[in-house]
Design a protein around this motif. Structure first.
Motif, PDB file in Angstrom:
ATOM      1  N   THR A   1      16.959 -10.361 -19.079  1.00  0.00           N
ATOM      2  CA  THR A   1      17.378  -9.631 -17.883  1.00  0.00           C
ATOM      3  C   THR A   1      18.895  -9.504 -17.758  1.00  0.00           C
ATOM      4  N   LYS A   2      19.606 -10.593 -18.018  1.00  0.00           N
ATOM      5  CA  LYS A   2      21.047 -10.609 -17.783  1.00  0.00           C
ATOM      6  C   LYS A   2      21.856 -10.050 -18.950  1.00  0.00           C
ATOM      7  N   VAL A   3      21.402 -10.298 -20.171  1.00  0.00           N
ATOM      8  CA  VAL A   3      22.160  -9.850 -21.347  1.00  0.00           C
ATOM      9  C   VAL A   3      21.701  -8.474 -21.811  1.00  0.00           C
TER      10      VAL A   3
ATOM     11  N   ASP B   1      13.628  -5.139 -17.632  1.00  0.00           N
ATOM     12  CA  ASP B   1      12.954  -5.253 -16.350  1.00  0.00           C
ATOM     13  C   ASP B   1      12.434  -6.678 -16.155  1.00  0.00           C
ATOM     14  N   ASN B   2      12.459  -7.165 -14.893  1.00  0.00           N
ATOM     15  CA  ASN B   2      12.010  -8.522 -14.591  1.00  0.00           C
ATOM     16  C   ASN B   2      10.581  -8.790 -15.065  1.00  0.00           C
TER      17      ASN B   2
ATOM     18  N   TRP C   1      10.252  -9.458  -6.387  1.00  0.00           N
ATOM     19  CA  TRP C   1      10.257  -8.244  -7.198  1.00  0.00           C
ATOM     20  C   TRP C   1       9.514  -7.089  -6.552  1.00  0.00           C
TER      21      TRP C   1
ATOM     22  N   GLY D   1      19.383  -6.453 -20.122  1.00  0.00           N
ATOM     23  CA  GLY D   1      19.046  -5.543 -19.040  1.00  0.00           C
ATOM     24  C   GLY D   1      17.593  -5.118 -18.971  1.00  0.00           C
TER      25      GLY D   1
ATOM     26  N   LEU E   1      16.287 -15.140 -18.798  1.00  0.00           N
ATOM     27  CA  LEU E   1      17.687 -14.875 -18.466  1.00  0.00           C
ATOM     28  C   LEU E   1      18.363 -13.965 -19.491  1.00  0.00           C
ATOM     29  N   VAL E   2      18.111 -14.238 -20.779  1.00  0.00           N
ATOM     30  CA  VAL E   2      18.716 -13.402 -21.814  1.00  0.00           C
ATOM     31  C   VAL E   2      18.190 -11.966 -21.719  1.00  0.00           C
TER      32      VAL E   2
ATOM     33  N   ARG F   1      16.044  -4.266 -27.977  1.00  0.00           N
ATOM     34  CA  ARG F   1      16.421  -5.236 -26.952  1.00  0.00           C
ATOM     35  C   ARG F   1      15.351  -6.316 -26.724  1.00  0.00           C
TER      36      ARG F   1
ATOM     37  N   THR G   1      15.354 -19.408 -21.018  1.00  0.00           N
ATOM     38  CA  THR G   1      16.262 -18.698 -21.924  1.00  0.00           C
ATOM     39  C   THR G   1      15.826 -17.255 -22.125  1.00  0.00           C
TER      40      THR G   1
END
Length: 444
Positions: A195-197, A201-202, A323, A199, A192-193, A413, A189
């Motif tokens: 990186t995807k929501v 860095d991995n 990466w 933005g 994904l949240v 964030r 969670t």
């Protein structure tokens, strides 16, 4: 052989195992050769006090024991400081100063009005440490002893001495299963949240996810190192783990009280949701319930803490395979390198927890019933008191190393991603603890 032993004692985990087990064995030996009950006369705890008159009387009885514990721990840790190549002079001065501060925190934490608000020694140590670290320029000699993870691991090993080994064996599958479910959901969670929501860095996302899944700073550091993340990722993860653990310490215990949860269920839930070992121990210590501490330790320490290996390796593989675009990041793991990485990442201090539990379980098994009851009261009582001192030292060290500037620099964030993931873990942990595995936890 000598070279292996020498390398072993260069590492912090090696010393906490040695010192923790040494304390357990020494206290047990004193009990076995001195059946007169000498250990029961040691007063390391601070009872509640409400007036300066009562405080003066209590301090008069306890200062000699507090000083004796200081000398014992100082002499012990001087060995570890020398083994790790630290300055003995700096360690002595730094540890002495920290010990005086935690003494003040323990005394203030026993003051009835503060205790009613659950502002006990560890939390006061965190607040005082944070104030000192941000207002005063701390000298180098005190920084040497500000080793939060060192004190935390020592406390956890002493926790193992009070956790019956049979409980670890019987509860292991359920505890590890619950912690793995929660950690997997939390890691996925958060990553994904983030990186995807939001933005992120991995590598920063993996550091936050590792800290959340493992539930301590070790997870942040391990995942950051595995991905070769920037130093700012470690700083961000460190601050979020510390701040969220303090908030959860109040929220989870308060909700447990409101919901009327049995201590065993509350311990399993807090172990599933907390973001720092020491905060969970501090929260549950206010319940004065050993079974709650046991369920917490099984889920949090034996379950989630050991998972640092899984998450560090997962992040390392992702970093190497996806990466990192540089040539040095394109090599795959060979089997031997993979196995070596597992051992390097494994939190070895947990071996000390198992060892302490096994030692006390064996002694209790061999002693007659009457003597075993005395052993629990005297030896385990002293070890519990010292455990509280180490946890307070951990909180103080964390406070002193947390900077207000680092908090302000985080941004909204990472905070949002981390907070949402904590909420998910908390809800799932509650369902697993109170409903799915409730019958099991209630049989502890």
């Amino acid at each position: 052989m000598q070279g292996i032993i020498r390398r072993w004692f260069l590492h912090e985990d090696s010393w906490v195992i040695t010192l923790g087990l040494g304390l357990v064995l020494a206290a047990s030996l004193v009990f076995l050769v001195s059946p007169s009950g000498w250990l029961t006369s040691i007063h390391l705890t601070m009872p509640h006090w409400a007036s300066w008159l009562s405080l003066a009387s209590l301090l008069g009885d306890r200062i000699p024991y507090f000083a004796g514990a200081f000398v014992l721990v100082l002499l012990m840790t001087l060995l570890s400081a020398r083994g790790m190549g630290l300055s003995l002079g700096h360690w002595t001065k730094g540890f002495s100063c920290l010990w005086l501060i935690i003494g003040l925190c323990i005394v203030l934490g026993a003051y009835s009005p503060l205790k009613a608000w659950k502002l006990e020694g560890p939390l006061l140590a965190l607040a005082i440490g944070f104030a000192l670290g941000n207002i005063v320029t701390l000298p180098d000699w005190i920084r040497v002893a500000m080793r939060g993870e060192f004190w935390l691991k020592l406390g956890i090993i002493l926790m193992g001495a009070t956790l019956p080994f049979t409980v670890i064996i019987n509860a292991g599958p359920i505890a590890i299963g619950q912690s793995l479910l929660v950690a997997c959901l939390g890691f996925g969670t958060c990553f994904l949240v983030a990186t995807k929501v939001f933005g992120l860095d991995n590598k920063l996302a993996s550091a936050l996810a590792g800290g959340l899944a493992v539930g301590n700073i070790t997870g942040v550091i391990a995942c950051s190192e595995a991905s070769r993340a920037k130093l700012s990722a470690i700083s961000t993860g460190f601050v979020l783990v510390v701040l969220s653990s303090v908030v959860l310490m109040f929220v989870l215990t308060g909700l447990s009280d409101i919901l009327g949860l049995d201590g065993r269920l509350a311990g399993a839930w807090i172990g599933s949701a907390e973001t720092a070992d020491v905060a969970g121990f501090a929260a549950l210590s206010s319940m004065n319930d050993d079974l709650a501490l046991q369920s917490y330790t099984l889920v949090k320490v034996i379950g989630r803490d050991m998972g640092v290996v899984i998450w560090a390796l997962l992040v390392a593989i992702l970093a190497v395979k996806q990466w990192d675009q540089s040539p040095e990041g394109g090599e795959s793991f060979a089997l031997l390198s993979f196995l070596k990485e597992i051992w390097v990442r494994f939190p070895k201090f947990i071996l000390g927890l198992f060892g302490a539990s096994l030692v006390t379980a064996l002694i209790l098994h061999l002693l007659p019933t009457e003597s075993s009851l005395a052993y629990k009261q005297e030896v385990l009582g002293v070890l519990k008191d010292l455990r509280g001192y180490f946890f307070t030292l951990c909180f103080l060290s964390i406070g002193m190393t947390t900077r207000w500037a680092a908090i302000k620099a985080i941004g909204w964030r990472p905070v949002a991603a981390f907070s949402l993931s904590i909420l998910v873990m908390g809800l799932v942990g509650y369902v697993l603890s109170v409903y799915t595995f409730s019958d099991f936890w209630m049989t502890l």
